[in-house]
Design a protein around this motif. Structure first.
Motif, PDB file in Angstrom:
ATOM      1  N   THR A 157       0.837  -1.207   0.000  1.00 16.76           N
ATOM      2  CA  THR A 157       0.000   0.000   0.000  1.00 16.76           C
ATOM      3  C   THR A 157       0.870   1.255   0.000  1.00 16.76           C
ATOM      4  O   THR A 157       0.605   2.216  -0.723  1.00 16.76           O
ATOM      5  N   LEU A 158       1.919   1.225   0.823  1.00 13.03           N
ATOM      6  CA  LEU A 158       2.852   2.342   0.890  1.00 13.03           C
ATOM      7  C   LEU A 158       3.530   2.572  -0.453  1.00 13.03           C
ATOM      8  O   LEU A 158       3.595   3.700  -0.962  1.00 13.03           O
ATOM      9  N   ALA A 159       4.050   1.504  -1.057  1.00  7.90           N
ATOM     10  CA  ALA A 159       4.777   1.628  -2.319  1.00  7.90           C
ATOM     11  C   ALA A 159       3.879   2.154  -3.437  1.00  7.90           C
ATOM     12  O   ALA A 159       4.296   2.998  -4.246  1.00  7.90           O
ATOM     13  N   LYS A 160       2.641   1.669  -3.509  1.00 12.77           N
ATOM     14  CA  LYS A 160       1.718   2.154  -4.531  1.00 12.77           C
ATOM     15  C   LYS A 160       1.445   3.642  -4.360  1.00 12.77           C
ATOM     16  O   LYS A 160       1.413   4.400  -5.343  1.00 12.77           O
ATOM     17  N   ALA A 161       1.242   4.074  -3.126  1.00 10.08           N
ATOM     18  CA  ALA A 161       0.971   5.492  -2.875  1.00 10.08           C
ATOM     19  C   ALA A 161       2.153   6.359  -3.292  1.00 10.08           C
ATOM     20  O   ALA A 161       1.983   7.429  -3.897  1.00 10.08           O
ATOM     21  N   VAL A 162       3.385   5.916  -2.985  1.00 10.52           N
ATOM     22  CA  VAL A 162       4.574   6.679  -3.351  1.00 10.52           C
ATOM     23  C   VAL A 162       4.713   6.764  -4.871  1.00 10.52           C
ATOM     24  O   VAL A 162       4.956   7.841  -5.434  1.00 10.52           O
ATOM     25  N   TYR A 163       4.542   5.643  -5.555  1.00  6.25           N
ATOM     26  CA  TYR A 163       4.690   5.652  -7.019  1.00  6.25           C
ATOM     27  C   TYR A 163       3.664   6.578  -7.660  1.00  6.25           C
ATOM     28  O   TYR A 163       3.994   7.362  -8.558  1.00  6.25           O
ATOM     29  N   THR A 216       9.557   3.080   0.186  1.00  5.18           N
ATOM     30  CA  THR A 216       9.576   4.375  -0.498  1.00  5.18           C
ATOM     31  C   THR A 216      10.669   4.433  -1.565  1.00  5.18           C
ATOM     32  O   THR A 216      10.452   4.987  -2.649  1.00  5.18           O
ATOM     33  N   LEU A 217      11.830   3.865  -1.282  1.00  3.91           N
ATOM     34  CA  LEU A 217      12.930   3.908  -2.249  1.00  3.91           C
ATOM     35  C   LEU A 217      12.623   3.085  -3.501  1.00  3.91           C
ATOM     36  O   LEU A 217      12.898   3.521  -4.626  1.00  3.91           O
ATOM     37  N   PHE A 218      12.064   1.889  -3.321  1.00  6.24           N
ATOM     38  CA  PHE A 218      11.787   1.027  -4.478  1.00  6.24           C
ATOM     39  C   PHE A 218      10.839   1.702  -5.471  1.00  6.24           C
ATOM     40  O   PHE A 218      11.154   1.793  -6.665  1.00  6.24           O
ATOM     41  N   PRO A 219       9.672   2.211  -5.046  1.00  2.00           N
ATOM     42  CA  PRO A 219       8.802   2.877  -6.027  1.00  2.00           C
ATOM     43  C   PRO A 219       9.395   4.164  -6.576  1.00  2.00           C
ATOM     44  O   PRO A 219       9.127   4.537  -7.727  1.00  2.00           O
ATOM     45  N   ALA A 220      10.218   4.863  -5.774  1.00  2.00           N
ATOM     46  CA  ALA A 220      10.855   6.079  -6.280  1.00  2.00           C
ATOM     47  C   ALA A 220      11.807   5.757  -7.418  1.00  2.00           C
ATOM     48  O   ALA A 220      11.852   6.458  -8.440  1.00  2.00           O
ATOM     49  N   LEU A 221      12.576   4.691  -7.276  1.00  2.00           N
ATOM     50  CA  LEU A 221      13.491   4.294  -8.346  1.00  2.00           C
ATOM     51  C   LEU A 221      12.727   3.797  -9.572  1.00  2.00           C
ATOM     52  O   LEU A 221      13.130   4.049 -10.714  1.00  2.00           O
ATOM     53  N   LYS A 222      11.623   3.097  -9.363  1.00  2.00           N
ATOM     54  CA  LYS A 222      10.805   2.659 -10.491  1.00  2.00           C
ATOM     55  C   LYS A 222      10.221   3.856 -11.242  1.00  2.00           C
ATOM     56  O   LYS A 222       9.978   3.794 -12.455  1.00  2.00           O
ATOM     57  N   ALA A 223       9.997   4.972 -10.536  1.00  2.00           N
ATOM     58  CA  ALA A 223       9.425   6.162 -11.170  1.00  2.00           C
ATOM     59  C   ALA A 223      10.461   6.972 -11.938  1.00  2.00           C
ATOM     60  O   ALA A 223      10.089   7.821 -12.748  1.00  2.00           O
ATOM     61  N   VAL A 224      11.752   6.730 -11.704  1.00  2.00           N
ATOM     62  CA  VAL A 224      12.791   7.528 -12.368  1.00  2.00           C
ATOM     63  C   VAL A 224      12.680   7.450 -13.887  1.00  2.00           C
ATOM     64  O   VAL A 224      12.591   8.488 -14.568  1.00  2.00           O
ATOM     65  N   PRO A 225      12.682   6.264 -14.510  1.00  2.00           N
ATOM     66  CA  PRO A 225      12.557   6.236 -15.968  1.00  2.00           C
ATOM     67  C   PRO A 225      11.161   6.603 -16.449  1.00  2.00           C
ATOM     68  O   PRO A 225      11.011   7.258 -17.493  1.00  2.00           O
ATOM     69  N   VAL A 242      11.886  14.079  -3.627  1.00  2.00           N
ATOM     70  CA  VAL A 242      12.432  14.282  -2.287  1.00  2.00           C
ATOM     71  C   VAL A 242      11.684  13.371  -1.319  1.00  2.00           C
ATOM     72  O   VAL A 242      10.476  13.508  -1.130  1.00  2.00           O
ATOM     73  N   LEU A 243      12.406  12.423  -0.728  1.00  2.00           N
ATOM     74  CA  LEU A 243      11.836  11.497   0.251  1.00  2.00           C
ATOM     75  C   LEU A 243      12.307  11.922   1.639  1.00  2.00           C
ATOM     76  O   LEU A 243      13.516  11.974   1.891  1.00  2.00           O
ATOM     77  N   VAL A 244      11.382  12.224   2.526  1.00  2.00           N
ATOM     78  CA  VAL A 244      11.712  12.738   3.863  1.00  2.00           C
ATOM     79  C   VAL A 244      11.389  11.671   4.893  1.00  2.00           C
ATOM     80  O   VAL A 244      10.218  11.413   5.215  1.00  2.00           O
ATOM     81  N   ASP A 245      12.426  11.033   5.400  1.00  2.00           N
ATOM     82  CA  ASP A 245      12.298   9.938   6.356  1.00  2.00           C
ATOM     83  C   ASP A 245      11.983  10.475   7.746  1.00  2.00           C
ATOM     84  O   ASP A 245      12.500  11.525   8.153  1.00  2.00           O
ATOM     85  N   GLU A 246      11.143   9.738   8.501  1.00  3.16           N
ATOM     86  CA  GLU A 246      10.766  10.144   9.870  1.00  3.16           C
ATOM     87  C   GLU A 246      10.428  11.637   9.903  1.00  3.16           C
ATOM     88  O   GLU A 246      10.983  12.431  10.668  1.00  3.16           O
ATOM     89  N   ALA A 247       9.471  12.013   9.044  1.00  2.00           N
ATOM     90  CA  ALA A 247       9.223  13.427   8.752  1.00  2.00           C
ATOM     91  C   ALA A 247       8.717  14.216   9.952  1.00  2.00           C
ATOM     92  O   ALA A 247       8.755  15.451   9.935  1.00  2.00           O
ATOM     93  N   HIS A 248       8.242  13.536  10.992  1.00  2.00           N
ATOM     94  CA  HIS A 248       7.816  14.274  12.187  1.00  2.00           C
ATOM     95  C   HIS A 248       8.979  15.067  12.778  1.00  2.00           C
ATOM     96  O   HIS A 248       8.771  16.096  13.432  1.00  2.00           O
TER      97      HIS A 248
END
Length: 814
Positions: free
Chosen positions: A189-195, A218-227, A366-372
């Motif tokens: 669910t997380l990965a789909k939302a990020v992509y 978050t990293l996996f879908p972000a890299l898939k979105a690069v191309p 931009v991926l912001v880890d532990e954004a709180h």
């Protein structure tokens, strides 16, 4: 496929030579630079053209940029550079870069207008004096074309390599698969939302429970979105070293896929990466700065071929070529696909990644880890503090009689300063002041006078302050003006060379400059405050003054806007209005909650209803809490964490428990623990071990640590987590209440406190196989306003202080 490069990047790559030179120079602030450009262009005739977009093609290379100004009647193109102090202090490497930029813009203008020749002018504008110093040259278009072709030829091989790298990278990322059998529960669910967020180019805030693998999710879908989305960069930003390490581990795992040419660089803090902390950053002091740009090319190529550039690998490549590891990392970041670093690299005042993203027009995710954590970190970035102790120490360290050289000259306001034409490159770096305005008898004397004047202004500021703390409506202008004068005198002093107080003077100078920048942007989002400390020196009370940022939203908003997409994720991003308001997230931000994959049966949550940890009740709470901890330990020995609200409370509670069960091993967090001490603390939590660690709620052991299985089976939270009620926090509440009517208490106390509680409790359940218990030891956990902020999947039970191992007092589920 065409490769697009800016004029500045092309020149920095192909034309920069010599030493790395970061010794003290009076660099203008960004606002001063913009203002300086405006002043120069305002002095030009009406026909003068500003900010001309230029572009040209050279084989597979597209070169583009914006020329500062062009006078069509004079056929003169200007490149404007702002500076402070003495022009001769501009380093040779910068000078060669400036001249190359002017010549490239000259060629682009000749090509656009089909000119046979053009006059080029490097206009150096002193933001302090208003003086323009110009170096001009008449250039034939054919000469400029040869210069352009030479730089492009040097860059083209690199550009073609970059094109091939992107093609291979994109092809590999399109075929990339998750390096596990499948997603964890909730992770898909997380990965789909990020992509989808990166696909749509918007902003996303995701609350997802601890333990589901948010970093990989978050990293996996972000890299898939690069191309798929043509992204240039992925920035993974963290608040702590532990977060960087987790991200780097995930990226190593993803790079283990066959033929994955992904370039990753870790940007560490300068203090951690510097090889010679006792030396200054220039070629005359540090051997790793000498000839830095002459050796950079080979080091850059070798490092990027390696691909995975964590801190250790970056150091290895840098030292092999006798280069500074910290600055090599900065030079490699523009050529890497993923940059892992601290929040400050994108969100701080002078954030390099943000500046590069804007200048290079990168499509960045931009991926912001532990954004709180971004709330408090951003507040600190845009706050400033000055200490009277530092001012007095600087005055004491100054020699009584020292001969300085020239002090700052100041031109009159509202009049055009004279323009000085300089015929050759050598004389550019040996500027003399023709009016003699820079000559003065003693910079050191001037500095002492300015610092004494600042001390008097500081004393006047505190004269009517009765208590230890006072909030002012705004920084008083007389005090701000005394700071400006002190900054000017310090800059003159620092230019003259070294003395025993040089480092202290430099630090104080930068502290003042940052304070002045924050004063310029002061508004309802900040508080100006003065504090009289209890310590005394020579019979005088010490003090601090500061501009404390409360709502960083106005500063962060441009950072969010500059990103193609920004994803903030954390286990605690609720309530969403709080984070949206304080961080300045766009109103179009999508807020998503990922359901927990864990079962309520895995985590027993018990509220001890007959204990109060309010400040007045702290002493009386120690024995009952020690009894609760002892009873649970007797029922189920193992590894536990106890969280308290302060170090004093922590040690008192540890002592009370030690008296109750002296045979149980205990270990406690101490102030200022370094990384080795933190690692040693965590190493005590061995599999199947037994003992209790005592830590501060909201500290380094309350979030971001992973102790799965029976390495940690329970936690006791000896506080509600609310910040202490004091004048400082009350001022914060009042400021928040003024900005967000009626929400001051919740924003200042309740939400930050409960966020720390949920983060600490999240250390217990890390995998679907984990089980444990959390004790919330304060009667206020039964309040509805508090319960609404606790995770909905928790099944909370009531408990009372009990004696002995019996569990008969555990209450019914609520």
């Amino acid at each position: 496929m065409s490769y697009v490069v800016s004029v500045r990047t092309l020149c920095e790559f192909a034309a920069r030579r010599g030493d790395l030179d970061l010794r003290f120079h009076l660099a203008p602030s960004g606002q001063e630079g913009v203002a300086g450009h405006r002043i120069v262009t305002s002095r030009r005739p009406a026909r003068y053209q500003k900010e001309i977009s230029l572009q040209a093609q050279y084989e597979a290379l597209t070169v583009r940029g914006r020329a500062d100004g062009f006078d069509p009647e004079a056929n003169r193109l200007e490149e404007i550079k702002t500076y402070r102090g003495r022009l001769r202090d501009v380093s040779a490497s910068h000078g060669s870069l400036h001249r190359a930029q002017a010549r490239l813009y000259g060629h682009l203008m000749c090509r656009k207008l089909k000119l046979d020749a053009i006059e080029l002018a490097l206009v150096y504008f002193n933001v302090a004096t208003g003086r323009e110093t110009v170096r001009s040259e008449h250039c034939a278009a054919a000469d400029l074309e040869r210069h352009f072709n030479t730089l492009c030829d040097e860059f083209l091989a690199w550009a073609q390599q970059e094109i091939r790298h992107r093609e291979r990278r994109n092809e590999a990322l399109q075929a990339l698969e998750l390096p596990f059998e499948g997603f964890r529960d909730g992770q898909r669910t997380l990965a789909k939302a990020v992509y989808r967020g990166l696909r749509d180019g918007g902003h996303l805030a995701i609350q997802a429970p601890t333990g589901i693998g948010k970093t990989m999710g978050t990293l996996f879908p972000a890299l898939k979105a690069v191309p798929a989305q043509g992204l240039d960069k992925v920035f993974f930003l963290t608040a702590k070293t532990s977060g960087r390490n987790v991200a780097l581990h995930a990226l190593r795992t993803l790079r283990d896929s066959p033929d994955m040419p992904l370039r990753v660089v870790e940007l560490a803090a300068r203090d951690h990466a510097c090889e010679h902390p006792d030396k200054q950053c220039h070629g005359e002091s540090c051997p790793l700065a000498k000839g830095f740009y002459d050796r950079l090319g080979k080091a850059r190529e070798q490092a990027l071929n390696a691909g995975m550039l964590d801190r250790a690998a970056l150091r290895r490549h840098a030292l092999e070529h006798d280069l500074c590891p910290y600055h090599l990392g900065g030079e490699l970041a523009p050529w890497c696909d993923v940059v892992v670093g601290d929040y400050n690299y994108y969100f701080d005042v002078g954030a390099t990644l943000h500046a590069q993203a804007v200048a290079q027009e990168w499509r960045a995710a931009v991926l912001v880890d532990e954004a709180h954590n971004l709330v408090e970190r951003a507040r600190a970035m845009y706050s400033a503090t000055l200490r009277l102790h530092d001012l007095r120490a600087l005055l004491r360290a100054m020699p009584d009689s020292a001969q300085g050289a020239a002090a700052r000259g100041r031109a009159g306001h509202g009049t055009a300063a004279p323009t000085l034409s300089i015929p050759d490159q050598a004389s550019l770096w040996q500027e003399a002041d023709p009016a003699g305005s820079l000559a003065r008898p003693s910079a050191c004397k001037g500095l002492r006078n300015a610092l004494n004047s600042l001390a008097r202004a500081w004393t006047a500021l505190l004269a009517d302050q009765a208590g230890a703390y006072h909030r002012h409506s705004a920084p008083p202008q007389p005090f701000v003006e005394s700071l400006r004068q002190a900054a000017g005198a310090l800059s003159d002093h620092l230019e003259q060379g070294a003395d025993s107080a040089q480092d202290d003077a430099l630090r104080f100078y930068f502290d003042i400059q940052h304070f002045l920048r924050m004063a310029e942007s002061f508004g309802p989002h900040s508080v100006f405050e003065t504090t009289k400390l209890l310590r005394h020196e020579a019979g005088q009370a010490l003090s601090e003054c500061g501009i404390r940022n409360v709502v960083p939203a106005p500063f962060l908003k441009p950072r969010f806007e500059a990103a193609h997409a920004c994803v903030l994720f954390s286990a605690t991003l609720q309530p969403s209005p709080f984070y949206a308001d304080v961080l300045g997230l766009p109103c179009t931000t999508a807020w998503i909650g990922v359901d927990t994959p864990f079962r309520a049966e895995q985590l027993r949550v018990r509220v001890v209803r007959d204990i109060s940890t309010r400040y007045a009740d702290r002493q009386a709470s120690l024995a009952p809490m020690a009894e609760v901890i002892a009873a649970q330990y007797a029922r189920q020995p193992g590894n536990y964490l106890v969280f308290a609200s302060s170090f004093d409370y922590l040690h008192q509670l540890a002592e009370a428990f030690g008296g109750r069960l002296p045979a149980v091993p205990i270990w406690t967090q101490s102030r200022d623990m370094d990384e080795a001490a933190r690692a040693q603390f965590l190493a005590r939590f061995e599999a199947s071990g037994q003992g209790i660690g005592f830590a501060v709620l909201g500290g380094v052991f309350a979030e971001g640590i992973d102790l799965p299985g029976d390495r940690l089976i329970g936690a006791f939270i000896a506080t509600l987590g609310l910040p202490q009620v004091n004048p400082v926090n009350e001022a914060l509440k009042q400021c928040l209440d003024a900005s967000f009517t009626g929400r001051g208490y919740d924003y200042a106390y309740l939400y930050p406190g409960l966020r720390k509680v949920v983060q600490a409790a999240g250390r217990i359940i890390r995998t679907p196989q984990d089980a444990g218990v959390v004790y919330l030891m304060d009667d206020r956990y039964n309040r509805p306003a508090v319960r609404r902020l606790l995770p909905s999947w928790w099944r909370i039970e009531q408990s009372r202080v009990q004696a002995g191992p019996s569990d008969r007092h555990a209450g019914d589920a609520v």
